[in-house]
Design an enzyme around this catalytic site. Structure first.
Site, PDB file in Angstrom:
ATOM      1  N   ASP A 209     -12.240  26.591 -68.376  1.00 47.13           N
ATOM      2  CA  ASP A 209     -10.949  26.238 -68.820  1.00 47.13           C
ATOM      3  C   ASP A 209     -11.284  25.776 -70.492  1.00 47.13           C
ATOM      4  O   ASP A 209     -12.086  24.866 -70.751  1.00 47.13           O
ATOM      5  CB  ASP A 209     -10.400  24.882 -68.190  1.00 47.13           C
TER       6      ASP A 209
ATOM      7  N   ASP B  24      -4.214  27.019 -74.443  1.00 48.53           N
ATOM      8  CA  ASP B  24      -5.073  26.572 -73.499  1.00 48.53           C
ATOM      9  C   ASP B  24      -4.758  27.654 -72.308  1.00 48.53           C
ATOM     10  O   ASP B  24      -3.978  27.996 -71.933  1.00 48.53           O
ATOM     11  CB  ASP B  24      -4.146  24.986 -72.913  1.00 48.53           C
TER      12      ASP B  24
ATOM     13  N   HIS C 295       1.758  21.685 -68.638  1.00 47.56           N
ATOM     14  CA  HIS C 295       2.222  20.557 -69.337  1.00 47.56           C
ATOM     15  C   HIS C 295       2.667  21.206 -70.719  1.00 47.56           C
ATOM     16  O   HIS C 295       2.304  22.402 -71.020  1.00 47.56           O
ATOM     17  CB  HIS C 295       0.971  19.637 -69.729  1.00 47.56           C
TER      18      HIS C 295
ATOM     19  N   HIS D 119      -1.235  17.037 -73.792  1.00 50.20           N
ATOM     20  CA  HIS D 119      -0.072  16.592 -72.719  1.00 50.20           C
ATOM     21  C   HIS D 119       1.235  16.089 -73.064  1.00 50.20           C
ATOM     22  O   HIS D 119       1.024  14.680 -73.332  1.00 50.20           O
ATOM     23  CB  HIS D 119      -0.852  16.057 -71.547  1.00 50.20           C
TER      24      HIS D 119
ATOM     25  N   GLU E 137      -0.429  26.047 -65.016  1.00 51.04           N
ATOM     26  CA  GLU E 137      -1.906  26.190 -64.618  1.00 51.04           C
ATOM     27  C   GLU E 137      -1.457  25.724 -62.958  1.00 51.04           C
ATOM     28  O   GLU E 137      -2.028  24.577 -62.794  1.00 51.04           O
ATOM     29  CB  GLU E 137      -2.753  25.287 -65.293  1.00 51.04           C
TER      30      GLU E 137
ATOM     31  N   GLU F 165      -4.909  29.894 -65.828  1.00 55.60           N
ATOM     32  CA  GLU F 165      -4.066  29.070 -66.699  1.00 55.60           C
ATOM     33  C   GLU F 165      -3.608  29.904 -68.080  1.00 55.60           C
ATOM     34  O   GLU F 165      -4.608  30.717 -68.483  1.00 55.60           O
ATOM     35  CB  GLU F 165      -4.435  27.738 -67.131  1.00 55.60           C
TER      36      GLU F 165
HETATM   37 MN    MN Z   1      -6.634  24.128 -69.625  1.00 50.86          MN
HETATM   38 MN    MN Z   2      -3.975  22.683 -69.391  1.00 54.61          MN
END
Ligand code: MN
Ligand code: MN
Length: 278
Positions: free
Chosen positions: A84, A95, A156, A164, A189, A264
């Site tokens: 990640d 992200d 998020h 976030h 995600e 994600e």
């Molecule tokens: Mn992530």
């Molecule tokens: Mn994330």
């Protein structure tokens, strides 16, 4: 969204996607996790962005928020690895995450369920959609395949230097909901597991400065990373005692000790759909 901001997101997304693809192929038995984490963070910088948070490499029942500090541990055959990573340009963050197995193909159905959940969720996103409906699609897709979504973890929204930013995308049909709007930027995600899908906390390896942090060390870190997450290996010689009040990101572990997969992407919402930037 103005054009400059949009271009920052697109470029951050392009870099994050490229680094994700490059790095996944380098995950092999006996290689230290640190080698991959440092590769990810260095490639993000070389390509012209900055890491938005320490590269997370979470194995098996660890769902998220682990980042290595030294040459242990190493990847072992059969590990289910969630990579990640985040890249930002001027604070505009992309992200993204994906799951691979080290040298085996025993969990492809679990990993596939997660990928499908992400794909179906993204297919439903457009101006005006309720976040609980996106969550329902994720839950249904994962359950239809015989697995559980992790309800304690969510997607998020993203805002400048804010990972976030207040709106969650649940991984199930939640009671709470929020209407998605054009130009919102979201990381979606899903996590899928063989367990019941609850989370317990492990140790913290990732931290962030917040308003409670005072003193020179906190100010130095804030200058470098704003309020984005960092990890002690980024700041050699740091004493965490000096960072009283810093936010701690605890390792997130599946409560039944069962293996977890994660997928994600970051998307920008538009009138009739959304654009995947990663
Ligand atoms: Mn992530
Ligand atoms: Mn994330």
């Amino acid at each position: 969204m103005n054009n400059i901001i949009y271009e920052c997101y697109l470029e951050a997304g392009k870099i994050a996607a490229k680094v994700r693809k490059e790095s996944l192929t380098r995950i092999k038995e006996d290689i230290p996790l640190l080698e991959i984490a440092e590769y990810v963070e260095e490639r993000i910088r070389v390509l012209g962005a900055k890491p938005a948070f320490p590269c997370n490499i979470s194995i098996n029942e660890i769902a998220s928020h682990y980042t290595p500090q030294d040459n242990m541990p190493v990847f072992r055959k059969g590990d289910v690895v969630k990579l990640d990573l985040g890249a930002h340009i001027e604070g505009y963050i992309a992200d993204t995450a994906a799951t691979v197995e080290v040298g085996t193909n025993d969990h492809h159905l679990l990993i596939h369920a997660c990928d499908e959940a992400l794909k179906n969720a993204i297919g439903s996103v457009k101006n005006g959609v309720e976040t609980s409906n996106i969550g329902k699609i994720i839950e249904d897709t994962i359950k239809e395949r015989g697995f559980s979504p992790i309800k304690d973890l969510t997607g998020h929204n993203l805002q400048r230097y804010d990972l976030h930013a207040g709106i969650s995308i649940p991984n199930y049909k939640s009671f709470f909901s929020h209407k998605v709007k054009k130009d919102n930027v979201f990381a979606i995600e899903p996590f899928a597991t063989y367990g019941r899908g609850n989370i317990k906390h492990g140790k913290p390896f990732i931290f962030a400065i917040n308003d409670k942090c005072k003193g020179k060390t906190a100010e130095d870190i804030r200058k470098k990373f704003e309020s984005l997450p960092f990890t002690p290996r980024w700041i050699p010689g740091i004493s965490l005692k000096e960072l009283k009040g810093a936010r701690e990101y605890f390792e997130l572990v599946e409560s039944d000790g069962k293996i977890v997969a994660q997928s994600e992407h970051t998307v920008i919402v538009n009138e009739d759909g959304c654009e995947i930037i990663t």
